[in-house]
Write a protein that holds these residues in place. Structure first.
Motif, mmCIF file in Angstrom:
data_model
loop_
_atom_site.group_PDB
_atom_site.id
_atom_site.type_symbol
_atom_site.label_atom_id
_atom_site.label_comp_id
_atom_site.label_asym_id
_atom_site.label_seq_id
_atom_site.Cartn_x
_atom_site.Cartn_y
_atom_site.Cartn_z
ATOM 1 N N PHE A 299 0.898 -1.106 -0.056
ATOM 2 C CA PHE A 299 -0.119 -0.167 -0.095
ATOM 3 C C PHE A 299 0.967 1.084 -0.096
ATOM 4 O O PHE A 299 0.563 2.345 0.438
ATOM 5 N N ALA A 300 2.032 1.188 -0.464
ATOM 6 C CA ALA A 300 2.878 2.171 -0.549
ATOM 7 C C ALA A 300 2.187 3.173 -1.736
ATOM 8 O O ALA A 300 1.404 2.834 -2.617
ATOM 9 N N LEU A 301 2.678 4.538 -1.646
ATOM 10 C CA LEU A 301 1.805 5.608 -2.483
ATOM 11 C C LEU A 301 2.729 6.233 -3.636
ATOM 12 O O LEU A 301 2.391 6.636 -4.877
ATOM 13 N N GLY A 302 4.035 6.474 -3.123
ATOM 14 C CA GLY A 302 4.999 6.984 -4.086
ATOM 15 C C GLY A 302 6.298 6.665 -3.848
ATOM 16 O O GLY A 302 7.087 6.453 -2.620
ATOM 17 N N ALA A 303 7.443 6.845 -4.918
ATOM 18 C CA ALA A 303 8.711 6.332 -4.557
ATOM 19 C C ALA A 303 9.493 7.238 -5.530
ATOM 20 O O ALA A 303 9.181 7.976 -6.521
ATOM 21 N N VAL A 304 10.787 7.650 -5.114
ATOM 22 C CA VAL A 304 11.730 8.470 -5.733
ATOM 23 C C VAL A 304 13.055 7.520 -6.264
ATOM 24 O O VAL A 304 13.750 6.921 -5.013
ATOM 25 N N TRP A 305 13.406 7.184 -7.180
ATOM 26 C CA TRP A 305 14.731 6.674 -7.446
ATOM 27 C C TRP A 305 15.484 7.771 -8.248
ATOM 28 O O TRP A 305 15.379 8.478 -9.201
ATOM 29 N N GLY A 306 16.929 7.344 -8.296
ATOM 30 C CA GLY A 306 17.607 8.512 -8.791
ATOM 31 C C GLY A 306 19.152 7.866 -8.769
ATOM 32 O O GLY A 306 19.598 7.197 -7.949
ATOM 33 N N VAL A 307 19.886 8.444 -9.719
ATOM 34 C CA VAL A 307 21.242 8.531 -9.659
ATOM 35 C C VAL A 307 21.947 9.837 -9.838
ATOM 36 O O VAL A 307 21.562 10.488 -10.578
ATOM 37 N N GLN A 308 22.819 10.236 -9.169
ATOM 38 C CA GLN A 308 23.450 11.651 -8.888
ATOM 39 C C GLN A 308 24.291 11.928 -10.022
ATOM 40 O O GLN A 308 24.814 10.874 -10.511
ATOM 41 N N ALA A 309 24.316 13.150 -10.681
ATOM 42 C CA ALA A 309 25.230 13.455 -11.631
ATOM 43 C C ALA A 309 26.526 13.090 -11.494
ATOM 44 O O ALA A 309 27.252 13.394 -10.360
#
Length: 501
Positions: free
Chosen positions: A169-179
């Motif tokens: 029931f998670a609602l949102g996620a952020v995924w990333g690779v720094q420059a």
């Protein structure tokens, strides 16, 4: 090879990548040594031209623990992806956020909060050039051992550790690779079966699939890497070395207790601030629900429960031990928009829980679990009524001010020891605290309850001792249906808008 050993080997590969020189940059596909001439898009990078993998006999077959040492390296701009759903009735959608723009990801690339689907195609050829394996791999950009790959890359990465798909029931996620940073890719197919290759020499070609090439601004060259693979017979002593290392160092523990300590006992305010940032506790539907038969023909309904913070401030509760007692006085702290502490109010107590599976300090006024009848009158109450607050779940990292890298993520280390004189417990913005069904006392005794419809109620801040933005979202209900006979009870759990968790 164990998972921990694989991660150590991955760190060595990334360390080598972090130390590449201008001469070797041409090989790995990055033709520059600083941001001024860094590629605009991302690159698929191999840390080494050749690798060796060991093949082990696992009793009912063989397995090769494949670690190709491949990484996606962000160019001049970070790769940032935000995935979210408006409600449980809506599908998950995702966008790439780059240079102030938002670009929708192609359909099918994100179907849950575990990361991106089918990032690469892996093709393995034998010494004669024949294809022996070809498969897709998924990708979580939030590599836990991410490193920077050029000297002038930013010193830190803001992105979370890992892609958390554990809570349905998670609602949102952020995924990333720094420059200028590298994020390791998956090496093995996602079907979970043992991966095997006979002893010998191979050529492995890995290609980022077309939708992602376009999305990440990759050229064909930047999207492909080739590695020479040699598979050898595994050495038994390497397994023994791994076991010895794991035994010597033991499990890793959170650094939270070393970095954060309770403040001095506060100047108490008469009441919580009526304005300014405050937490907002929200209950998710119960999940991971099951029925279990216990001795003496007892029947229990087990469940997982999550309360998360969707507010504008962390929930921060400090406990101060009463002299010589297994009890602490708890205070909730408040902060202004700049993060400065502006006061505290009493918030109940903390108590030492000596039961196996706990052995830490519990805050006693955080949540309550009830089993309600069809008319929503109480049928039973869970014995679980005190909690060690910890950021166990990434519930929604897309909301403003969400804390992507919370510190206290380990229930075993974030809530003090028997000799603690003070404890700080925190639930950061965007994060949830989940208690799973294997925790002692978390269940409902349904032995004497008749068959029929019931609701598991998860209620945050039940006594109203915590100040928050709203109490209208503190309670969630999850429908269950009990059936069967006294000798064999059954349980049906209807999905929530198609979510079966």
């Amino acid at each position: 090879m164990t998972h921990e050993n694989r991660r150590r080997r991955r760190r060595w590969a990334l360390a080598a990548l972090a130390g590449i020189t201008p001469a070797t940059l041409a090989f790995v596909g990055i033709q520059v040594a600083d941001a001024a001439t860094a590629p605009a898009g991302a690159s698929l990078v191999a840390a080494s031209r050749s690798i060796t993998a060991e093949r082990y006999d696992i009793g009912d077959g063989f397995t090769v623990d494949l670690d190709l040492g491949l990484n996606v390296v962000a160019g001049k701009e970070p790769l940032e992806i935000r995935a979210a759903r408006k409600s449980y009735a809506n599908p998950i959608t995702a966008e790439l956020v780059t240079a102030g723009k938002r670009v929708a990801l192609p359909k099918g690339t994100v179907t849950d909060f575990a990361g991106l689907k089918r990032l690469t195609t892996v093709t393995i050829k034998n010494g004669k050039g024949a294809v022996v394996k070809r498969y897709w791999t998924n990708w979580c950009p939030n590599s836990e051992d991410s490193v920077r790959t050029r000297p002038d890359a930013p010193a830190q990465t803001p992105y979370p550790f890992g892609c958390d798909a554990g809570n349905p029931f998670a609602l949102g996620a952020v995924w990333g690779v720094q420059a200028g940073w590298a994020s390791s890719t998956d090496d093995l197919p996602t079907h979970g079966k043992a991966f095997d290759l006979p002893v010998g020499k191979y050529t492995v070609t890995v290609s980022v699939n077309a939708p992602y090439q376009k999305l990440f601004g990759m050229t064909a060259k930047q999207a492909t890497a080739t590695v020479a693979l040699t598979v050898v017979k595994g050495r038994e002593d390497s397994k023994a070395e791994t076991r010895a290392h794991d035994h010597e160092h033991g499990p890793q523990v959170s650094s939270y207790r070393a970095e954060y300590r309770p403040a001095a006992k506060p100047d108490v305010r008469a009441a919580a601030p009526t304005s300014g940032p405050r937490p907002d506790l929200r209950s998710l539907p119960a999940w991971g629900i099951s029925i279990e038969k216990a001795p003496k023909n007892k029947w229990y309904v087990n469940f997982g429960a999550t309360v998360w913070n969707g507010g504008s401030s962390p929930l921060l509760v400090d406990g101060f031990r009463r002299s010589g007692q297994g009890l602490m006085d708890a205070y909730q702290y408040f902060f202004d928009a700049q993060g400065n502490q502006v006061g505290a109010v009493p918030a109940g107590t903390m108590e030492w829980d000596k039961r196996v599976g706990h052995l830490h300090w519990h805050f006693t006024d955080f949540a309550q679990y009830n089993l309600l009848k069809a008319d929503q009158k109480q049928a039973a109450r869970s014995g679980k009524e005190a909690f060690c607050l910890a950021n166990t779940d990434q519930v929604d990292y897309t909301i403003p001010q969400a804390k992507w890298r919370p510190y206290n993520t380990d229930l075993e280390t974030s809530c003090g020891t028997q000799t603690s004189v003070g404890v700080r417990e925190v639930l950061d913005i965007g994060n949830g605290d989940t208690y799973t069904q294997d925790r002692p006392g978390q269940s409902f005794d349904v032995t004497g309850l008749p068959n029929g419809t019931y609701y598991i109620q998860v209620k945050a801040n039940p006594a109203g001792k915590l100040a928050e933005l709203s109490t209208g979202n503190n309670t969630s209900l999850r429908k269950i249906v009990l059936g069967g006979t006294a000798a064999k009870r059954t349980l049906t759990v209807p999905p929530v808008n198609g979510i079966k968790g």
